[in-house]
Design a protein around this motif. Structure first.
Motif, PDB file in Angstrom:
ATOM      1  N   UNK A 231     -17.730   1.341  12.817  1.00 33.65           N
ATOM      2  CA  UNK A 231     -17.420   0.263  13.754  1.00 33.65           C
ATOM      3  C   UNK A 231     -16.257  -0.547  13.185  1.00 33.65           C
ATOM      4  N   UNK A 232     -15.101  -0.497  13.848  1.00 36.49           N
ATOM      5  CA  UNK A 232     -13.918  -1.213  13.399  1.00 36.49           C
ATOM      6  C   UNK A 232     -13.312  -1.974  14.570  1.00 36.49           C
ATOM      7  N   UNK A 233     -12.793  -3.166  14.292  1.00 40.00           N
ATOM      8  CA  UNK A 233     -12.139  -3.920  15.363  1.00 40.00           C
ATOM      9  C   UNK A 233     -10.989  -4.738  14.802  1.00 40.00           C
ATOM     10  N   UNK A 234     -10.122  -5.138  15.713  1.00 41.01           N
ATOM     11  CA  UNK A 234      -8.999  -6.015  15.394  1.00 41.01           C
ATOM     12  C   UNK A 234      -8.819  -6.943  16.584  1.00 41.01           C
ATOM     13  N   UNK A 235      -8.780  -8.255  16.326  1.00 40.81           N
ATOM     14  CA  UNK A 235      -8.579  -9.223  17.398  1.00 40.81           C
ATOM     15  C   UNK A 235      -9.763 -10.125  17.634  1.00 40.81           C
ATOM     16  N   UNK A 236     -10.977  -9.684  17.283  1.00 39.97           N
ATOM     17  CA  UNK A 236     -12.177 -10.506  17.438  1.00 39.97           C
ATOM     18  C   UNK A 236     -13.054 -10.336  16.203  1.00 39.97           C
ATOM     19  N   UNK A 237     -13.970 -11.270  16.010  1.00 37.93           N
ATOM     20  CA  UNK A 237     -14.990 -11.183  14.954  1.00 37.93           C
ATOM     21  C   UNK A 237     -14.377 -10.921  13.585  1.00 37.93           C
ATOM     22  N   UNK A 238     -13.321 -11.675  13.272  1.00 41.64           N
ATOM     23  CA  UNK A 238     -12.702 -11.520  11.956  1.00 41.64           C
ATOM     24  C   UNK A 238     -12.244 -12.864  11.397  1.00 41.64           C
ATOM     25  N   UNK A 239     -12.816 -13.973  11.899  1.00 43.92           N
ATOM     26  CA  UNK A 239     -12.515 -15.299  11.381  1.00 43.92           C
ATOM     27  C   UNK A 239     -13.586 -15.674  10.362  1.00 43.92           C
ATOM     28  N   UNK A 240     -13.218 -15.717   9.103  1.00 44.81           N
ATOM     29  CA  UNK A 240     -14.112 -15.981   7.965  1.00 44.81           C
ATOM     30  C   UNK A 240     -14.950 -14.771   7.582  1.00 44.81           C
ATOM     31  N   UNK A 241     -15.434 -14.029   8.571  1.00 41.83           N
ATOM     32  CA  UNK A 241     -16.254 -12.846   8.318  1.00 41.83           C
ATOM     33  C   UNK A 241     -15.752 -11.711   9.211  1.00 41.83           C
ATOM     34  N   UNK A 242     -16.033 -10.480   8.813  1.00 38.44           N
ATOM     35  CA  UNK A 242     -15.544  -9.324   9.570  1.00 38.44           C
ATOM     36  C   UNK A 242     -16.681  -8.387   9.923  1.00 38.44           C
ATOM     37  N   UNK A 260      -4.472  -0.827  13.888  1.00 39.75           N
ATOM     38  CA  UNK A 260      -4.469   0.221  14.908  1.00 39.75           C
ATOM     39  C   UNK A 260      -3.020   0.501  15.297  1.00 39.75           C
ATOM     40  N   UNK A 261      -2.609   1.750  15.179  1.00 35.95           N
ATOM     41  CA  UNK A 261      -1.281   2.167  15.616  1.00 35.95           C
ATOM     42  C   UNK A 261      -1.466   3.114  16.809  1.00 35.95           C
ATOM     43  N   UNK A 262      -0.903   2.750  17.965  1.00 35.16           N
ATOM     44  CA  UNK A 262      -1.087   3.557  19.167  1.00 35.16           C
ATOM     45  C   UNK A 262      -0.058   3.144  20.205  1.00 35.16           C
ATOM     46  N   UNK A 263       0.041   3.953  21.247  1.00 38.94           N
ATOM     47  CA  UNK A 263       0.961   3.693  22.350  1.00 38.94           C
ATOM     48  C   UNK A 263       0.167   3.057  23.494  1.00 38.94           C
ATOM     49  N   UNK A 264       0.372   1.777  23.706  1.00 38.43           N
ATOM     50  CA  UNK A 264      -0.411   1.054  24.716  1.00 38.43           C
ATOM     51  C   UNK A 264      -0.192   1.618  26.120  1.00 38.43           C
ATOM     52  N   UNK A 269      -2.291   9.395  23.921  1.00 37.41           N
ATOM     53  CA  UNK A 269      -1.503   9.857  22.787  1.00 37.41           C
ATOM     54  C   UNK A 269      -2.253   9.523  21.486  1.00 37.41           C
ATOM     55  N   UNK A 270      -1.880  10.159  20.363  1.00 37.98           N
ATOM     56  CA  UNK A 270      -2.633   9.954  19.121  1.00 37.98           C
ATOM     57  C   UNK A 270      -2.663   8.493  18.662  1.00 37.98           C
ATOM     58  N   UNK A 271      -3.800   8.105  18.079  1.00 41.01           N
ATOM     59  CA  UNK A 271      -3.990   6.809  17.436  1.00 41.01           C
ATOM     60  C   UNK A 271      -4.114   7.044  15.926  1.00 41.01           C
ATOM     61  N   UNK A 272      -3.720   6.020  15.158  1.00 40.17           N
ATOM     62  CA  UNK A 272      -3.959   6.035  13.720  1.00 40.17           C
ATOM     63  C   UNK A 272      -4.601   4.707  13.328  1.00 40.17           C
ATOM     64  N   UNK A 273      -5.652   4.783  12.522  1.00 40.35           N
ATOM     65  CA  UNK A 273      -6.432   3.594  12.156  1.00 40.35           C
ATOM     66  C   UNK A 273      -6.621   3.609  10.644  1.00 40.35           C
ATOM     67  N   UNK A 274      -6.142   2.563   9.985  1.00 35.11           N
ATOM     68  CA  UNK A 274      -6.240   2.491   8.531  1.00 35.11           C
ATOM     69  C   UNK A 274      -6.721   1.095   8.139  1.00 35.11           C
ATOM     70  N   UNK A 277      -8.077  -1.954   2.565  1.00 33.09           N
ATOM     71  CA  UNK A 277      -8.694  -1.661   1.273  1.00 33.09           C
ATOM     72  C   UNK A 277      -8.711  -0.168   0.941  1.00 33.09           C
ATOM     73  N   UNK A 278      -8.134   0.665   1.831  1.00 37.91           N
ATOM     74  CA  UNK A 278      -8.040   2.093   1.563  1.00 37.91           C
ATOM     75  C   UNK A 278      -9.290   2.897   1.859  1.00 37.91           C
ATOM     76  N   UNK A 279     -10.336   2.252   2.346  1.00 37.00           N
ATOM     77  CA  UNK A 279     -11.577   2.988   2.609  1.00 37.00           C
ATOM     78  C   UNK A 279     -11.489   3.859   3.864  1.00 37.00           C
ATOM     79  N   UNK A 280     -10.672   3.465   4.815  1.00 34.55           N
ATOM     80  CA  UNK A 280     -10.608   4.162   6.100  1.00 34.55           C
ATOM     81  C   UNK A 280      -9.190   4.644   6.356  1.00 34.55           C
TER      82      UNK A 280
END
Length: 338
Positions: A231-242, A260-264, A269-274, A277-280
């Motif tokens: 479960x990964x997200x960007x834009x919500x639920x990342x203020x103080x805690x993730x 998240x790298x993708x073509x909106x 088209x392919x997405x890349x998610x990193x 911390x290098x875990x993902x």
């Protein structure tokens, strides 16, 4: 904890070992950005809640969501058959949520939507710890699915974060659990245990940003005998805690911020998610998508949920890497104004 909102009108913040008994939002001391105390109407108007149940296997992909946006109740359900590429989907919109009910108890309660001869129902049970989905559509489609967080043991992600200047969001996430039940539809009849289906679940509620966006990624499956969820997200639920995390055989492992790298314009088209911390380190290729657009001025949404396959590596600290090879899952690109 018994209730999310404390006696002083403020939420408990942090990552919790278990869900609160109730998200008692009516007890929140809701203020304007300038500090003026707001009343019951503002609390109702700005409180939003949604719940999502997804299932994945190589033979069938499915998703069902219910949302309470105060002025509008929404729901959708879809099924996708990877071998044939066929898909069925339905959307529902109910002014002021008439025909829908929503429990504020994350682990015990019912959320459902009724429209004509159609029923979308999500039921959560605390004893035993189970999540259940029932869908009955007027075209004969029927989905009965459930999973357990008890046998084997599973540690959900339960988190509450501050949001903007005067809000908060409680979110509860599960992924990487085996799913049981049956599906009857125009795509065929399926026994979910027999096709080795996995499930994931999202219960979220709170005072979210009036205008926001998020990207999200989730996968569920088995790798070399280990149950894996993400479960990964960007834009919500990342203020103080993730909320970012993954699970190995039900054990929750936290992850830092992700990109998240993708073509909106071309979400298939392919997405890349990193992760930082290098875990993902994952690549995703979409096979299909569920898309919704709504623009009423005061209420707007541009929603794309893509289902497809992940490739890449998870690197849990102090353990051998987990190689992800064609595991099914979802990514999401969502803009919303509410």
């Amino acid at each position: 904890m018994e209730r999310l909102i404390q006696a002083n009108g403020q939420p408990h913040y942090g990552i919790f070992p278990a869900a609160p008994g109730e998200v008692n939002y009516r007890d929140f001391d809701f203020r304007s950005p300038m500090g003026r105390r707001l009343g019951a109407l503002a609390k109702w108007r700005r409180f939003h809640q949604f719940q999502y149940f997804g299932l994945v296997s190589h033979e069938l992909i499915g998703g069902c969501a219910l949302g309470n946006l105060s002025l509008l109740g929404i729901g959708f359900v879809y099924l996708f058959h990877p071998p044939s590429g066929r898909m069925i989907e339905r959307q529902f919109r109910l002014p002021l949520g008439f025909g829908s009910t929503f429990s504020q108890q994350p682990d015990s309660g019912i959320c459902e939507l009724r429209s004509g001869g159609n029923l979308l129902r999500l039921e959560n049970s605390a004893q035993p710890r189970e999540k259940r989905l029932l869908v009955e559509l007027d075209d004969g489609t029927r989905i009965e699915a459930h999973f357990s967080e008890q046998q084997p043991a599973f540690q959900p992600m339960c988190i509450c974060t501050p949001t903007a200047v005067n809000g908060w969001v409680y979110a509860q996430k599960v992924a990487g659990v085996r799913c049981q039940g049956t599906v009857q539809s125009a795509l065929g009849d399926f026994d979910l245990a027999r096709i080795d289906a996995f499930a994931h679940h999202d219960w979220s509620a709170g005072y979210m940003r009036p205008e926001t966006f998020w990207n999200w990624a989730c996968l569920s499956g088995e790798v070399a005998g280990t149950r894996v969820g993400l479960n990964l997200s960007c834009g919500v639920n990342e203020t103080s805690f993730s909320e970012n995390c993954y699970w190995l055989d039900g054990e929750l492992l936290p992850v830092s911020g992700v990109h998240f790298q993708f073509n909106r314009d071309e979400p298939l088209q392919p997405w890349r998610i990193v992760s930082a911390d290098g875990q993902v380190e994952l690549d995703f290729r979409g096979h299909g998508l569920h898309r919704e657009q709504l623009n009423l001025g005061f209420l707007a949404s541009n929603f794309k949920q893509v289902f497809g396959c992940f490739q890449g590596t998870l690197r849990p600290p102090g353990r051998a890497p987990v190689v992800i090879d064609n595991l099914w899952g979802f990514v999401e690109d969502q803009y919303v104004k509410w």
